[in-house]
Design a protein around this motif. Structure first.
Motif, mmCIF file in Angstrom:
data_model
loop_
_atom_site.group_PDB
_atom_site.id
_atom_site.type_symbol
_atom_site.label_atom_id
_atom_site.label_comp_id
_atom_site.label_asym_id
_atom_site.label_seq_id
_atom_site.Cartn_x
_atom_site.Cartn_y
_atom_site.Cartn_z
ATOM 1 N N VAL A 93 0.800 -1.228 0.000
ATOM 2 C CA VAL A 93 0.000 0.000 0.000
ATOM 3 C C VAL A 93 0.833 1.279 0.000
ATOM 4 O O VAL A 93 0.298 2.363 -0.234
ATOM 5 C CB VAL A 93 -0.979 0.034 1.193
ATOM 6 N N THR A 94 2.118 1.183 0.271
ATOM 7 C CA THR A 94 2.931 2.408 0.381
ATOM 8 C C THR A 94 3.900 2.609 -0.775
ATOM 9 O O THR A 94 4.496 3.686 -0.883
ATOM 10 C CB THR A 94 3.743 2.410 1.697
ATOM 11 N N GLY A 107 3.210 1.883 -4.240
ATOM 12 C CA GLY A 107 2.614 1.946 -5.565
ATOM 13 C C GLY A 107 2.322 0.603 -6.189
ATOM 14 O O GLY A 107 1.908 0.536 -7.353
ATOM 15 N N GLN A 156 -4.965 0.159 -6.818
ATOM 16 C CA GLN A 156 -5.988 1.103 -6.377
ATOM 17 C C GLN A 156 -5.394 2.371 -5.767
ATOM 18 O O GLN A 156 -6.138 3.278 -5.371
ATOM 19 C CB GLN A 156 -6.906 0.428 -5.350
ATOM 20 N N SER A 157 -4.090 2.441 -5.674
ATOM 21 C CA SER A 157 -3.442 3.607 -5.061
ATOM 22 C C SER A 157 -3.442 4.787 -6.034
ATOM 23 O O SER A 157 -2.746 4.769 -7.044
ATOM 24 C CB SER A 157 -2.004 3.256 -4.670
ATOM 25 N N GLN A 158 -4.262 5.798 -5.718
ATOM 26 C CA GLN A 158 -4.340 7.000 -6.539
ATOM 27 C C GLN A 158 -4.433 8.211 -5.607
ATOM 28 O O GLN A 158 -5.404 8.374 -4.894
ATOM 29 C CB GLN A 158 -5.556 6.957 -7.469
ATOM 30 N N TYR A 165 -6.862 4.766 5.097
ATOM 31 C CA TYR A 165 -6.329 5.702 4.097
ATOM 32 C C TYR A 165 -7.412 6.054 3.079
ATOM 33 O O TYR A 165 -8.463 5.411 2.996
ATOM 34 C CB TYR A 165 -5.106 5.123 3.390
ATOM 35 N N ASP A 189 -0.021 -1.401 -5.195
ATOM 36 C CA ASP A 189 -1.471 -1.546 -5.136
ATOM 37 C C ASP A 189 -2.075 -0.776 -6.313
ATOM 38 O O ASP A 189 -1.939 0.448 -6.395
ATOM 39 C CB ASP A 189 -1.998 -0.987 -3.816
ATOM 40 N N ARG A 209 -2.997 8.704 -2.840
ATOM 41 C CA ARG A 209 -3.293 8.106 -1.535
ATOM 42 C C ARG A 209 -2.807 8.970 -0.380
ATOM 43 O O ARG A 209 -1.697 9.499 -0.402
ATOM 44 C CB ARG A 209 -2.672 6.718 -1.452
ATOM 45 N N GLN A 215 -1.565 4.545 10.005
ATOM 46 C CA GLN A 215 -0.600 3.761 9.249
ATOM 47 C C GLN A 215 0.118 2.753 10.139
ATOM 48 O O GLN A 215 0.887 3.128 11.028
ATOM 49 C CB GLN A 215 0.414 4.692 8.570
ATOM 50 N N ASP A 244 -8.161 7.360 -1.108
ATOM 51 C CA ASP A 244 -7.681 7.456 -2.487
ATOM 52 C C ASP A 244 -8.647 8.307 -3.293
ATOM 53 O O ASP A 244 -9.863 8.280 -3.059
ATOM 54 C CB ASP A 244 -7.592 6.072 -3.129
#
Length: 542
Positions: free
Chosen positions: A117-118, A120, A124-126, A151, A122, A128, A133, A153
């Motif tokens: 998730v940190t 890039g 779906q990470s846009q 988080y 993922d 973010r 955390q 997005d």
């Protein structure tokens, strides 16, 4: 547009009655989780995705369970991901190609949820932004320890080709340690106003992700004791190739324990079909429909093989077909916004079909879609990356990716085979009225692309509002090259005899599209070809 200021606190939510949740056992990750009543477990695609950590997915089964927003209704979900602590090593005799392939996969895989998730990895990470955390939450009472995440997005969304907007999504996640892996439970919803999700949505999602527990021995025993599905075909006494056994087992595992899904096999296909699990009487007609489709696919496969003879290096696995009973399911598995009744998904390798009406009331033609998209699935298994001569042949072809042919060739043959009908066990070529009208209009209005250009176009040129016309022209090219010698007589040029076969053979030998076009159209008088093609469309095209 999303503001940069975030509300930096955990959402306090009202408790929800326990009966709103159902315990779902996940033996593939060794855990169970409480799932809100609006979500149902859906099988994930069966394709060999060696990068994605997704192991299970829960989503609404109809519009009533989705979330209303200013621009319509949104799907939301609970996803289960697994990040193994170790992976099997390559065999000592792994080829250089296998070693290179594994090295590339290692770069793309996430080693942990935090890495996923940190960094890039993922998809779906846009844009973010993290609220919480990797916060450690110790075990308490019956609850086990986990690490907690929140988080947001900002996703680019669209409806059709004219409406575009940015939608803010909120995600809750909790990760749990098992002896073999880190397991993550991740729930996401669209934010309806501002930067804060609705309180009830937060309650649903936090309850789910925080509820995970290891499976007990009793849970595991109950799973093992479940009977096999009665609808699965059994081929007693018949030895199946390893690739077929593996692909069928994947299909069975994909729907194991899920309500409203079953699987059976024909000679070359493994067909999964769905029905409304709340209406048991719906199963029989969907099974009958799927079995009828299987028969037609088998007969059409024989037709494919007349022009594309079997070769030793073809993929040997069952071709996977997924027949969906509603349009939402079809959209989830097809991943092709251009096709509304059937689509081959090259990522999952599934042929996805739908029986029913699409939104707006338009009727579908699943027979035509099955034959059209079935060809694309067949071609994916047929055209594999050529193996270096120094490497021994592998009858299962498991370590080689499929090679994409030019779109004119793939989609042109797709429309061509889709223009057949099956009746009384026989196939009959009827032609495509829709494609004929589109290309005939383009020719008459002088809007058609020069054939010499079209056959060299890459996939990214077959997009936008012009795509249907380009596909129609591709169909007309294939139709002329298949039937033109007989119909055109003296107007036919002998150099055109070899075009389709030469393209096929060059792709099998080299896997290079540009080279295949050069070989196929070598020596062709383009001026004569273009003028004859225009005449074909006006006078002979079916």
């Amino acid at each position: 547009m999303m503001r940069t200021r975030l509300f930096g606190l955990l959402l306090s939510v009202a408790p929800i009655a326990a009966q709103e949740f159902t315990d779902e056992k996940l033996p593939e990750v060794g855990m169970k989780v409480s799932v809100f009543r609006k979500l149902s477990r859906l099988p994930i695609a069966t394709g060999k995705d060696e990068v994605s950590p997704l192991k299970a997915r829960f989503a609404p089964k109809d519009d009533a369970d989705k979330i209303n927003g200013a621009r319509g209704i949104y799907e939301w979900s609970l996803e289960v991901m697994e990040f193994p602590k170790s992976r099997p090593a390559l065999p000592a005799d792994a080829t250089p190609q296998q070693q290179e392939h594994e090295a590339e996969l290692a770069k793309k895989r996430a080693s942990s949820f935090k890495d996923y998730v940190t960094t890039g990895k993922d998809p779906q990470s846009q844009e973010r932004k993290f609220v919480v955390q990797d916060r450690e939450v110790p075990a308490k009472g019956k609850s086990v320890a986990y690490r907690y995440w929140e988080y947001m997005d900002l996703h680019a969304m669209h409806r059709g080709t004219t409406e575009n907007w940015k939608q803010l999504w909120y995600t809750w996640g909790a990760t749990y340690e098992t002896p073999e892996a880190e397991v993550a439970f991740v729930a996401s919803v669209p934010i309806q106003r501002g930067e804060k999700p609705a309180e009830k949505h937060a309650a649903w999602c936090t309850t789910m992700v925080k509820s995970a527990m290891p499976l007990t021995e009793k849970d595991a025993s109950a799973q093992k004791g479940q009977p096999a599905k009665s609808g699965e075909a059994k081929k007693e006494g018949k030895s199946e190739p390893a690739a077929r056994t593996e692909s069928l087992e994947k299909a069975r595992k994909n729907i194991a324990g899920l309500k409203g899904w079953d699987v059976f096999t024909s000679e070359n296909y493994a067909l999964m079909f769905s029905w409304d699990a709340d209406k048991p009487e719906k199963r029989a007609p969907m099974e009958a429909f799927a079995k009828e489709l299987a028969g037609k696919l088998e007969k059409m496969r024989a037709l494919y093989l007349e022009s594309f003879p079997a070769h030793d290096n073809m993929a040997k696995a069952y071709s996977i077909v997924r027949v969906c009973h509603n349009f939402d399911l079809f959209e989830q598995y097809s991943h092709d916004e251009h096709k509304r009744d059937g689509a081959f998904n090259p990522g999952s390798k599934e042929l996805v079909l739908y029986k029913g009406d699409v939104p707006g009331g338009a009727a579908t033609n699943p027979d035509s879609a099955a034959l059209r998209e079935g060809w694309l699935q067949f071609a994916d298994a047929y055209f594999l990356s050529p193996r270096p001569k120094s490497v021994a042949a592998d009858p299962n072809a498991g370590d080689r990716p499929s090679v994409e042919t030019h779109v004119w060739f793939a989609e042109g043959f797709g429309e061509y085979f889709g223009a057949f009908t099956m009746a009384g066990g026989k196939s009959s070529y009827q032609g495509s009225r829709t494609a004929k009208l589109a290309i005939k209009t383009a020719i008459n209005e002088n809007r058609a692309v020069a054939v010499r250009e079209l056959v060299s176009w890459s996939k990214d040129r077959f997009t936008g509002t012009g795509r249907p016309g380009y596909v129609a022209q591709s169909y007309a090219i294939v139709d002329m090259l298949r039937r033109g010698k007989k119909e055109l007589g003296a107007a036919w040029d002998a150099s055109w005899d070899k075009i389709l076969d030469a393209y096929r053979d060059s792709m099998l030998e080299t896997g290079v599209c540009k080279k295949a076009v050069e070989v196929a159209f070598a020596g062709v008088d383009w001026e004569k070809f273009e003028s004859t093609f225009a005449r074909w469309v006006k006078e002979f095209l079916k």
